[in-house]
Design a protein around this motif. Structure first.
Motif, PDB file in Angstrom:
ATOM      1  N   LYS A 314      50.252  39.219  26.732  1.00  0.00           N
ATOM      2  CA  LYS A 314      50.597  38.426  27.980  1.00  0.00           C
ATOM      3  C   LYS A 314      51.914  38.021  27.774  1.00  0.00           C
ATOM      4  O   LYS A 314      51.832  37.027  27.436  1.00  0.00           O
ATOM      5  CB  LYS A 314      49.329  37.564  28.222  1.00  0.00           C
ATOM      6  CG  LYS A 314      49.709  36.738  29.580  1.00  0.00           C
ATOM      7  CD  LYS A 314      48.459  36.107  29.887  1.00  0.00           C
ATOM      8  CE  LYS A 314      48.649  34.998  31.313  1.00  0.00           C
ATOM      9  NZ  LYS A 314      47.363  34.235  31.416  1.00  0.00           N
ATOM     10  N   ARG A 351      50.382  43.753  29.109  1.00  0.00           N
ATOM     11  CA  ARG A 351      49.664  43.679  30.320  1.00  0.00           C
ATOM     12  C   ARG A 351      50.653  43.343  31.449  1.00  0.00           C
ATOM     13  O   ARG A 351      51.704  42.823  31.516  1.00  0.00           O
ATOM     14  CB  ARG A 351      48.835  42.203  30.302  1.00  0.00           C
ATOM     15  CG  ARG A 351      47.591  42.310  29.391  1.00  0.00           C
ATOM     16  CD  ARG A 351      46.902  40.746  29.271  1.00  0.00           C
ATOM     17  NE  ARG A 351      46.213  40.655  29.999  1.00  0.00           N
ATOM     18  CZ  ARG A 351      45.814  39.701  31.029  1.00  0.00           C
ATOM     19  NH1 ARG A 351      46.583  38.562  30.798  1.00  0.00           N
ATOM     20  NH2 ARG A 351      44.746  39.360  31.719  1.00  0.00           N
ATOM     21  N   PHE A 353      49.618  42.042  34.218  1.00  0.00           N
ATOM     22  CA  PHE A 353      49.193  40.799  35.175  1.00  0.00           C
ATOM     23  C   PHE A 353      50.326  39.895  34.997  1.00  0.00           C
ATOM     24  O   PHE A 353      50.343  38.882  34.135  1.00  0.00           O
ATOM     25  CB  PHE A 353      47.978  40.303  34.701  1.00  0.00           C
ATOM     26  CG  PHE A 353      47.568  39.150  35.312  1.00  0.00           C
ATOM     27  CD1 PHE A 353      47.014  38.999  36.698  1.00  0.00           C
ATOM     28  CD2 PHE A 353      47.458  37.833  34.900  1.00  0.00           C
ATOM     29  CE1 PHE A 353      46.439  38.038  37.235  1.00  0.00           C
ATOM     30  CE2 PHE A 353      47.011  36.709  35.458  1.00  0.00           C
ATOM     31  CZ  PHE A 353      46.527  36.763  36.692  1.00  0.00           C
ATOM     32  N   GLN A 385      48.539  47.571  30.334  1.00  0.00           N
ATOM     33  CA  GLN A 385      46.982  47.397  30.728  1.00  0.00           C
ATOM     34  C   GLN A 385      47.264  46.747  31.972  1.00  0.00           C
ATOM     35  O   GLN A 385      47.538  45.439  32.317  1.00  0.00           O
ATOM     36  CB  GLN A 385      46.595  46.280  29.570  1.00  0.00           C
ATOM     37  CG  GLN A 385      45.372  45.979  29.701  1.00  0.00           C
ATOM     38  CD  GLN A 385      44.597  45.135  28.493  1.00  0.00           C
ATOM     39  OE1 GLN A 385      44.578  45.747  27.523  1.00  0.00           O
ATOM     40  NE2 GLN A 385      43.796  44.111  28.737  1.00  0.00           N
ATOM     41  N   LYS A 387      44.985  45.207  35.463  1.00  0.00           N
ATOM     42  CA  LYS A 387      43.744  44.825  35.985  1.00  0.00           C
ATOM     43  C   LYS A 387      43.403  45.833  37.226  1.00  0.00           C
ATOM     44  O   LYS A 387      44.269  46.387  37.776  1.00  0.00           O
ATOM     45  CB  LYS A 387      43.745  43.394  36.691  1.00  0.00           C
ATOM     46  CG  LYS A 387      43.918  42.367  35.416  1.00  0.00           C
ATOM     47  CD  LYS A 387      43.713  41.010  36.096  1.00  0.00           C
ATOM     48  CE  LYS A 387      44.002  40.009  35.104  1.00  0.00           C
ATOM     49  NZ  LYS A 387      43.881  38.297  35.478  1.00  0.00           N
ATOM     50  N   ASN A 388      42.171  45.817  37.331  1.00  0.00           N
ATOM     51  CA  ASN A 388      41.537  46.797  38.559  1.00  0.00           C
ATOM     52  C   ASN A 388      42.000  46.563  39.871  1.00  0.00           C
ATOM     53  O   ASN A 388      42.464  47.558  40.573  1.00  0.00           O
ATOM     54  CB  ASN A 388      39.984  46.584  38.621  1.00  0.00           C
ATOM     55  CG  ASN A 388      39.482  45.248  38.860  1.00  0.00           C
ATOM     56  OD1 ASN A 388      39.624  44.371  38.003  1.00  0.00           O
ATOM     57  ND2 ASN A 388      38.944  45.163  39.954  1.00  0.00           N
ATOM     58  N   ASP A 392      43.638  39.438  41.064  1.00  0.00           N
ATOM     59  CA  ASP A 392      42.920  38.747  40.089  1.00  0.00           C
ATOM     60  C   ASP A 392      41.439  38.817  39.778  1.00  0.00           C
ATOM     61  O   ASP A 392      40.778  37.944  40.079  1.00  0.00           O
ATOM     62  CB  ASP A 392      43.357  37.412  39.821  1.00  0.00           C
ATOM     63  CG  ASP A 392      43.096  36.691  38.613  1.00  0.00           C
ATOM     64  OD1 ASP A 392      42.668  37.609  37.591  1.00  0.00           O
ATOM     65  OD2 ASP A 392      43.158  35.473  38.317  1.00  0.00           O
ATOM     66  N   PHE A 393      40.739  39.990  39.656  1.00  0.00           N
ATOM     67  CA  PHE A 393      39.236  40.015  39.197  1.00  0.00           C
ATOM     68  C   PHE A 393      38.596  39.369  40.215  1.00  0.00           C
ATOM     69  O   PHE A 393      37.629  38.758  40.136  1.00  0.00           O
ATOM     70  CB  PHE A 393      39.193  39.146  37.933  1.00  0.00           C
ATOM     71  CG  PHE A 393      39.761  39.925  36.542  1.00  0.00           C
ATOM     72  CD1 PHE A 393      39.697  41.538  36.385  1.00  0.00           C
ATOM     73  CD2 PHE A 393      40.131  39.180  35.711  1.00  0.00           C
ATOM     74  CE1 PHE A 393      40.200  41.579  35.356  1.00  0.00           C
ATOM     75  CE2 PHE A 393      40.890  39.602  34.582  1.00  0.00           C
ATOM     76  CZ  PHE A 393      40.777  40.780  34.465  1.00  0.00           C
ATOM     77  N   HIS A 400      44.212  48.760  42.262  1.00  0.00           N
ATOM     78  CA  HIS A 400      45.817  48.352  41.951  1.00  0.00           C
ATOM     79  C   HIS A 400      46.569  49.559  41.958  1.00  0.00           C
ATOM     80  O   HIS A 400      46.471  50.657  41.402  1.00  0.00           O
ATOM     81  CB  HIS A 400      46.023  48.017  40.403  1.00  0.00           C
ATOM     82  CG  HIS A 400      47.066  46.986  40.205  1.00  0.00           C
ATOM     83  ND1 HIS A 400      48.032  47.371  40.558  1.00  0.00           N
ATOM     84  CD2 HIS A 400      47.250  45.857  39.727  1.00  0.00           C
ATOM     85  CE1 HIS A 400      49.244  46.354  40.341  1.00  0.00           C
ATOM     86  NE2 HIS A 400      48.372  45.212  39.587  1.00  0.00           N
ATOM     87  N   GLU A 414      41.966  47.219  32.901  1.00  0.00           N
ATOM     88  CA  GLU A 414      41.651  45.988  32.325  1.00  0.00           C
ATOM     89  C   GLU A 414      40.242  45.451  33.431  1.00  0.00           C
ATOM     90  O   GLU A 414      40.828  45.370  34.519  1.00  0.00           O
ATOM     91  CB  GLU A 414      42.528  44.814  32.200  1.00  0.00           C
ATOM     92  CG  GLU A 414      42.097  43.591  31.756  1.00  0.00           C
ATOM     93  CD  GLU A 414      43.144  42.480  31.482  1.00  0.00           C
ATOM     94  OE1 GLU A 414      44.179  42.889  30.875  1.00  0.00           O
ATOM     95  OE2 GLU A 414      42.904  41.413  31.842  1.00  0.00           O
ATOM     96  N   PHE A 415      39.434  45.579  33.013  1.00  0.00           N
ATOM     97  CA  PHE A 415      38.138  44.860  33.717  1.00  0.00           C
ATOM     98  C   PHE A 415      37.882  43.522  33.063  1.00  0.00           C
ATOM     99  O   PHE A 415      37.881  43.333  32.112  1.00  0.00           O
ATOM    100  CB  PHE A 415      36.919  45.956  33.886  1.00  0.00           C
ATOM    101  CG  PHE A 415      37.052  47.064  34.771  1.00  0.00           C
ATOM    102  CD1 PHE A 415      37.061  46.847  36.030  1.00  0.00           C
ATOM    103  CD2 PHE A 415      36.686  48.396  34.034  1.00  0.00           C
ATOM    104  CE1 PHE A 415      37.194  48.093  36.747  1.00  0.00           C
ATOM    105  CE2 PHE A 415      36.661  49.480  34.687  1.00  0.00           C
ATOM    106  CZ  PHE A 415      37.006  49.297  36.329  1.00  0.00           C
ATOM    107  N   GLN A 416      37.119  42.654  34.064  1.00  0.00           N
ATOM    108  CA  GLN A 416      36.589  41.228  33.579  1.00  0.00           C
ATOM    109  C   GLN A 416      35.016  41.407  33.759  1.00  0.00           C
ATOM    110  O   GLN A 416      34.616  41.840  34.605  1.00  0.00           O
ATOM    111  CB  GLN A 416      37.035  40.192  34.293  1.00  0.00           C
ATOM    112  CG  GLN A 416      37.083  38.981  33.816  1.00  0.00           C
ATOM    113  CD  GLN A 416      37.176  37.689  34.557  1.00  0.00           C
ATOM    114  OE1 GLN A 416      37.308  37.487  35.845  1.00  0.00           O
ATOM    115  NE2 GLN A 416      37.953  36.751  34.035  1.00  0.00           N
TER     116      GLN A 416
END
Ligand code: GCW
Length: 729
Positions: A314, A351, A353, A385, A387-388, A392-393, A400, A414-416
């Motif tokens: 990150k 990442r 993010f 990587q 996020k979906n 932010d989740f 995305h 990347e899923f949470q």
């Protein structure tokens, strides 16, 4: 106490207990069935119903392990354990083949080769399970090209037995669609877990490497049983100490435990580590000294962990250091690390993010703006990587826009799994439906009809390096995940990383049957409850496309009124934009135009309030309070009704669960019941607080039949929870 005293009325109540205790001590009876505390996850092997047990017995008469391999050995152990429990008999492990044997073998072993099975296209991790005749006997062969492949096959065979699927005439083959199927632990070295709601970190760094708990083995078993093949051990908000000698030795001890189960270890790398632990003046990725430091560090790690997976990073996000600190790009940073691990076969998961304090454009646009220009400039062993969703989740986000927009770069999902924004561990929310929704979203990029799954599995853009990461919900709690039902989210993550086209429903059913009981009278209502559960959370927290309305910092409970935080995009008010005219974030051409980051066909649908799915409406549009919705209600009425529907669905869930008491052990039944009661209270809190707040803008009555909030707005605004869990900053 004398036994004879048991017959006196005064002590009658205590006597059964005393007798049981005395008999257990003397070994005359088996110790009472161990209380179910959730530790066994879905790997429970209680005796099958008598008919099923008798039918299965001739199919599991012995276990033949063909070859010296640690993964084969643990596959044999798991079968012994599973058959021992389910069939109440321990099959011998023996080299001779006999009728009803289960033969575990590698493609390279002569006895498997002699069967001439189609194994060559199974790849390194696929397996074949086949009912065949071998040396004149009917047997079940579980074969693969590698040990972990055989182990996956053994778990699949056990799954079939647990849920009551046929075990005769088998011809099953399966290969994972993605190469990297990894958990991201956001675990700190002091054992706190960022966004963790299941106790302390599972990693007891202090006692490693000398002491390796059996829990680490059970963790690896659970992962292998659902195909997870990697674990990033430490938080992406990383501490450079993780890369020092003592911590490398600790990670190596875990890697040794995990290896037979096919689970590789990865580490989050702090970009400024060369300064913090290397004594260099900077961490500039184009500084040859910095690159040399990372190469030496990689060599040191691989000397201790020969199959180390690589680094997760990150960078330049939420205050983390990164290449931009030196005027370099994400690609400069990623490539420098990629070159360090490449000679060892490692990867870098970089990442996407990112959002920056200086950038005032819509936060939803920023990752795309920073990364798309870098497409094609990353080394072959880098995955980006993503996020979906673009924020932010959140309980619901559109997919995305990077998916499909970087065709020359492998994008990893990347899923949470931990429920930072979906009610922590107390709310029952099965995330399979959310994962499915994202993976099956149509991107129309790179070609018309492409889906997110097509991008992630590499088929759409021709990538061989593919992956999916899940931010773990695992901790030191006895039940691993903080709640019994949160185990299902770990489970479905693994299953969808293996097959991103899988549907959430059958996976929920499998999980419920394995975790509780295969009885359909239990499983069917539970699956129905699970399948509606995430939608209920969306309804009572962030309906119709609203997002990021949680309280500050810990994200526990509603905080839609917050508007005074330092950075604009930290404020819920930035996202809902409610005013006297309406509510929602205009991301069309008249607003931030984030919608233009999607393929034109998708953008056109999202940009049109008449065509967009109403579940995403307020994500993309600022909508007038009186706009008619498809139900015929106004937006305001629809909003209030939807909040209420969320609350009443939780009420239904409670009733469903209450009716299932006969099927569940007392402890788990009670624990789930208590959490559902908390969830119902908190759903109502969300609804009441949100309605109280938004009505100050809408200035309209509640629709008929919708109850007044229990308290006034000041009450909700005044609530404070300084010690809500998961907030380790
Ligand atoms: O969702 C946010 C979390 C942070 C997290 C960050 C990230 C690890 O609130 O706690 O930090 O995302 O994904 O990097």
């Amino acid at each position: 106490m004398q036994l004879s005293a048991c017959f006196s009325a005064r002590v009658r109540l205590w006597c059964p207990l005393f007798l049981a205790f005395a008999l257990a001590l003397s070994g005359l009876v088996a110790s009472p069935v161990r209380a179910e505390d959730g530790y066994d996850l879905w790997l429970r092997y209680p005796p099958l119903a008598e008919g099923a047990r008798r039918a299965a017995l001739p199919l599991a008469t012995r276990i033949v392990v063909e070859g010296e391999d640690d993964s084969l050995r643990v596959a044999g152990e798991e079968l012994t354990r599973g058959i021992g429990g389910l069939l109440q008999t321990t099959p011998p492990v023996a080299p001779q083949v006999s009728a009803g044997a289960i033969v575990l073998g590698l493609a390279s072993s002569p006895r498997i080769e002699a069967l001439d099975l189609p194994l060559s296209d199974l790849g390194p991790e696929g397996y074949l399970i086949r009912s065949v005749r071998m040396e004149g006997q009917s047997v079940t062969v579980i074969a693969a090209n590698t040990g972990p492949g055989v182990l996956y096959g053994a778990f699949e065979w056990l799954r079939r037995m647990q849920v009551g699927e046929p075990l005769t005439d088998l011809d099953v083959r399966s290969t994972p669609a993605l190469r990297l199927r990894v958990l991201n632990h956001w675990d700190n070295l002091n054992r706190t877990v960022e966004r963790g709601y299941a106790g302390q970190s599972i990693w007891d760094w202090h006692t490693l490497p000398g002491f390796t708990q059996t829990r680490y083995v059970d963790y690896a078993r659970a992962n292998a049983s659902i195909g997870i093949n990697g674990a990033v051990l430490n938080n992406v908000n990383a501490n450079a100490l993780s890369l020092t000698g003592p911590y490398i030795a600790k990670a190596a001890a875990l890697a040794d435990v995990f290896r037979p189960y096919g689970v590789r270890v990865y580490l989050s790398a702090r970009f400024s580590a060369p300064v913090e632990i290397g004594g260099l003046p900077n961490a500039d990725p184009l500084n040859p000294e910095v690159a040399a430091w990372w190469r030496a560090k990689a060599d040191e790690i691989y000397a201790a962990i020969p199959d180390f997976g690589g680094f997760l990073v990150k960078a330049n996000s939420e205050g983390q250091p990164g290449p931009q600190d030196y005027g370099r790009t994400h690609a400069d940073g990623a490539n420098m690390l990629a070159d360090a691990v490449a000679p060892h076969g490692g990867v870098v998961m970089w990442r996407a993010f990112v959002y920056s304090a200086e950038n005032t454009t819509d936060r939803a646009r920023q990752a795309y703006e920073e990364f798309v220009p870098l497409d094609g400039t990353f080394r072959d062993n880098v995955l980006v990587q993503v996020k979906n969703g673009p924020i932010d989740f959140q309980p619901r986000e559109p997919f995305h826009p990077l998916f499909g927009a970087m065709p020359r770069t492998p994008l990893m999902m990347e899923f949470q799994i931990t429920k930072e924004y979906l009610g922590f561990a107390t709310h029952l929310a099965y995330l399979g439906t959310m994962y499915e929704e994202t993976l099956q979203s149509v991107t129309d990029r790179p070609v018309a009809g492409s889906t997110v799954a097509d991008v992630v599995d590499g088929s759409a853009e021709g990538h061989g390096l593919t992956g999916m990461a899940g931010v773990a919900n695992i901790g030191s709690d006895r039940n691993w995940s903080g709640s019994h039902f949160d185990q299902a989210n770990w489970y479905v993550f693994g299953r969808m990383a293996w097959d991103p086209r899988a549907d959430a429903g059958p996976i929920a059913r499998d999980w419920a049957k394995r975790t509780f009981t295969p009885d359909p009278e239990f499983a069917e209502p539970v699956v129905e409850m699970m399948m509606g559960s995430r939608e209920a959370v969306v309804d009572y927290m962030t309906p119709l496309g609203l997002h990021h309305l949680m309280a500050t910092g810990h994200h526990y409970g509603p905080g839609p009124w917050v508007d005074d935080l330092a950075r604009p995009e930290w404020n819920p008010a930035y996202y809902h934009r409610a005013d006297a005219t309406g509510i929602g974030f205009d991301r069309t051409a008249s607003g931030s135009n984030a919608v233009a980051q999607y393929a034109p066909t998708v953008a056109a649908r999202f940009a049109d309030p008449d065509r967009i799915d109403e579940r995403d409406l307020l994500w993309f549009h600022h909508v007038a309070w009186d706009r008619p919705m498809r139900s015929g209600r106004t937006l305001w009425d629809e909003l209030v009704v939807t909040y209420g529907r969320g609350v009443s669905t939780v009420g239904d869930m409670r009733r469903t669960w209450a009716g299932l008491e006969a099927h569940v052990d007392a402890r788990r039944f009670d624990e789930v019941s208590q959490f559902l009661a908390i969830q119902e209270q908190e759903a109502k809190w969300w609804r009441d607080a949100s309605v109280s707040y938004f009505r100050t803008f809408a200035d309209r009555r509640l629709p008929a039949g919708e109850p007044e909030p229990e308290h006034d707005l000041d009450h909700y605004r005044g609530l404070s929870f300084p010690f809500a869990p998961g907030n380790t900053h």
